[in-house]
Design a protein around this motif. Structure first.
Motif, PDB file in Angstrom:
ATOM      1  N   LYS A 103     -16.852  68.905  52.232  1.00 24.20           N
ATOM      2  CA  LYS A 103     -16.862  70.187  51.553  1.00 24.20           C
ATOM      3  C   LYS A 103     -17.649  70.102  50.242  1.00 24.20           C
ATOM      4  CE  LYS A 103     -13.017  72.512  51.162  1.00 24.20           C
ATOM      5  NZ  LYS A 103     -13.514  73.818  51.648  1.00 24.20           N
ATOM      6  N   TYR A 128     -11.308  72.761  56.476  1.00 27.51           N
ATOM      7  CA  TYR A 128     -12.690  72.663  55.999  1.00 27.51           C
ATOM      8  C   TYR A 128     -13.139  73.982  55.370  1.00 27.51           C
ATOM      9  CZ  TYR A 128     -17.749  71.984  56.035  1.00 27.51           C
ATOM     10  OH  TYR A 128     -19.067  71.892  55.678  1.00 27.51           O
ATOM     11  N   GLU A 129     -12.709  75.095  55.944  1.00 23.40           N
ATOM     12  CA  GLU A 129     -13.135  76.415  55.458  1.00 23.40           C
ATOM     13  C   GLU A 129     -12.309  76.893  54.267  1.00 23.40           C
ATOM     14  OE1 GLU A 129     -15.735  77.994  56.339  1.00 23.40           O
ATOM     15  OE2 GLU A 129     -16.301  76.685  58.003  1.00 23.40           O
ATOM     16  N   ALA A 130     -11.278  76.161  53.873  1.00 24.35           N
ATOM     17  CA  ALA A 130     -10.447  76.569  52.734  1.00 24.35           C
ATOM     18  C   ALA A 130     -11.310  76.728  51.485  1.00 24.35           C
ATOM     19  CB  ALA A 130      -9.353  75.534  52.491  1.00 24.35           C
ATOM     20  N   GLN A 131     -10.956  77.690  50.645  1.00 21.90           N
ATOM     21  CA  GLN A 131     -11.769  78.021  49.470  1.00 21.90           C
ATOM     22  C   GLN A 131     -11.909  76.838  48.521  1.00 21.90           C
ATOM     23  OE1 GLN A 131     -10.367  81.450  47.358  1.00 21.90           O
ATOM     24  NE2 GLN A 131     -11.974  81.356  45.788  1.00 21.90           N
ATOM     25  N   ASP A 132     -10.824  76.108  48.315  1.00 23.72           N
ATOM     26  CA  ASP A 132     -10.840  74.968  47.407  1.00 23.72           C
ATOM     27  C   ASP A 132      -9.732  73.997  47.812  1.00 23.72           C
ATOM     28  OD1 ASP A 132      -8.484  76.212  46.529  1.00 23.72           O
ATOM     29  OD2 ASP A 132      -9.515  77.194  44.869  1.00 23.72           O
ATOM     30  N   SER A 135      -6.194  75.492  47.939  1.00 22.20           N
ATOM     31  CA  SER A 135      -5.965  76.280  49.154  1.00 22.20           C
ATOM     32  C   SER A 135      -5.754  75.368  50.355  1.00 22.20           C
ATOM     33  CB  SER A 135      -7.148  77.211  49.409  1.00 22.20           C
ATOM     34  OG  SER A 135      -7.355  78.080  48.327  1.00 22.20           O
TER      35      SER A 135
END
Length: 323
Positions: A103, A128-132, A135
């Motif tokens: 990321k 992987y797609e989590a904002q940070d 999250s």
């Protein structure tokens, strides 16, 4: 479902018979990529090999390992289940660190080598797609994974990527050690303690010259490297490694850089894990198998790259060989 090690170890013995022989790797080291694919298709990895690209090899390795390792803790209950779960939780940590790095660098998830762990495969794209990272910790909390708490604690102390990784490993390993002590499984407990030593040694190399307080990244629960020795190594006193003769860490004598330390630690940990083969009534057999499969996957990925890019044998041979 069985609740003892007899059933688990019977399944593990059957699966160990499918481990690739050393002759496979020696032959594969000399093959161009098309011939490597042919050879790989004749192994248990062949049924998961769905294409002719380098990425297809990586996916075949990941799927085969998930099929042959990832279900082990679901086959049994009781102490046997908990012992295998502890082993696979370690893989969850490795995967999480790899996803955090991907990321941070923009590397696609498809290029991340995921090990078989306790988390369902479908969760990793969401992580992987989590904002940070915060999250991501919230998502991990949904299945109640211990990494969620470890990550939240680490984030409260630092946002620096390298220190975050070290703190996350520290929190996680210290909880893992407590769990291992609650089991009557000395082979597993001793091995996990040795992994703590390995993490401490690698951290000492990584953070040399950064004036970090030793207690910030030192992981409790090791066997042979105490906090004083860690502090010395953190300050560049390599004599610490030379003083480990008579322990499983003796092969580190003379090491003076991170890359060589990592290579030797990888091999000595594999050697120690294989001692579990002498523990047919406990968790040792599963320990040996999980680590052998992990090493097998690492070797396959490296040799695939050697073949794909036409690299000289000598350039990768040392990285895929443990005596």
């Amino acid at each position: 479902m069985a609740d003892d090690f007899a059933y688990l170890n019977a399944r593990v013995r059957a699966r160990r018979a499918g481990l690739l022989k050393e002759s496979f790797f020696q032959e594969a080291l000399d093959l161009p990529f098309p011939d490597f694919l042919r050879l790989l298709s004749e192994t248990p990895y062949g049924q998961d090999l769905a294409g002719q690209a380098l990425g297809d090899v990586d996916r075949a390795v990941e799927r085969t390992q998930a099929r042959l390792v990832g279900d082990l803790f679901r086959l049994v209950t009781g102490e046997a289940r908990e012992a295998v779960r502890l082993l696979l939780l370690r893989n969850d940590l490795t995967n999480l660190l790899a996803v955090l790095r991907a990321k941070a660098t923009g590397r696609p998830l498809e290029e991340v080598a995921l090990l078989p762990g306790t988390l369902k495969e479908g969760l990793w794209p969401l992580l992987y797609e989590a904002q940070d990272a915060a999250s991501l910790a919230q998502l991990l909390a949904v299945p109640g994974h211990p990494l969620a708490r470890a990550l939240r604690q680490a984030l409260r102390e630092t946002q620096d990527p390298a220190r975050l990784e070290a703190l996350l490993a520290k929190r996680f390993y210290e909880e893992l050690s407590k769990g291992a002590k609650g089991l009557d499984q000395p082979a597993l407990r001793d091995y996990l303690a040795l992994e703590v030593d390995a993490e401490n040694i690698l951290n000492a190399f990584k953070f040399q010259g950064e004036n970090l307080p030793p207690e910030e990244v030192f992981i409790r629960g090791g066997r042979f490297l105490d906090r004083v020795a860690f502090a010395r190594l953190l300050e560049g006193d390599y004599a610490v490694l030379d003083e480990l003769s008579g322990t499983p860490l003796a092969p580190l004598a003379g090491v003076r850089d991170l890359k060589e330390a990592a290579r030797r630690l990888r091999c000595l940990l594999l050697k120690e894990a294989r001692k579990g083969l002498n523990d047919p009534l406990g968790a040792g057999l599963a320990l040996a198998y999980v680590k052998e499969r992990e090493w097998e996957g690492q070797r396959l990925r490296l040799i695939a790259r050697k073949a794909y890019y036409g690299l000289p044998r000598a350039q990768v041979e040392e990285e895929v060989t443990c005596s």
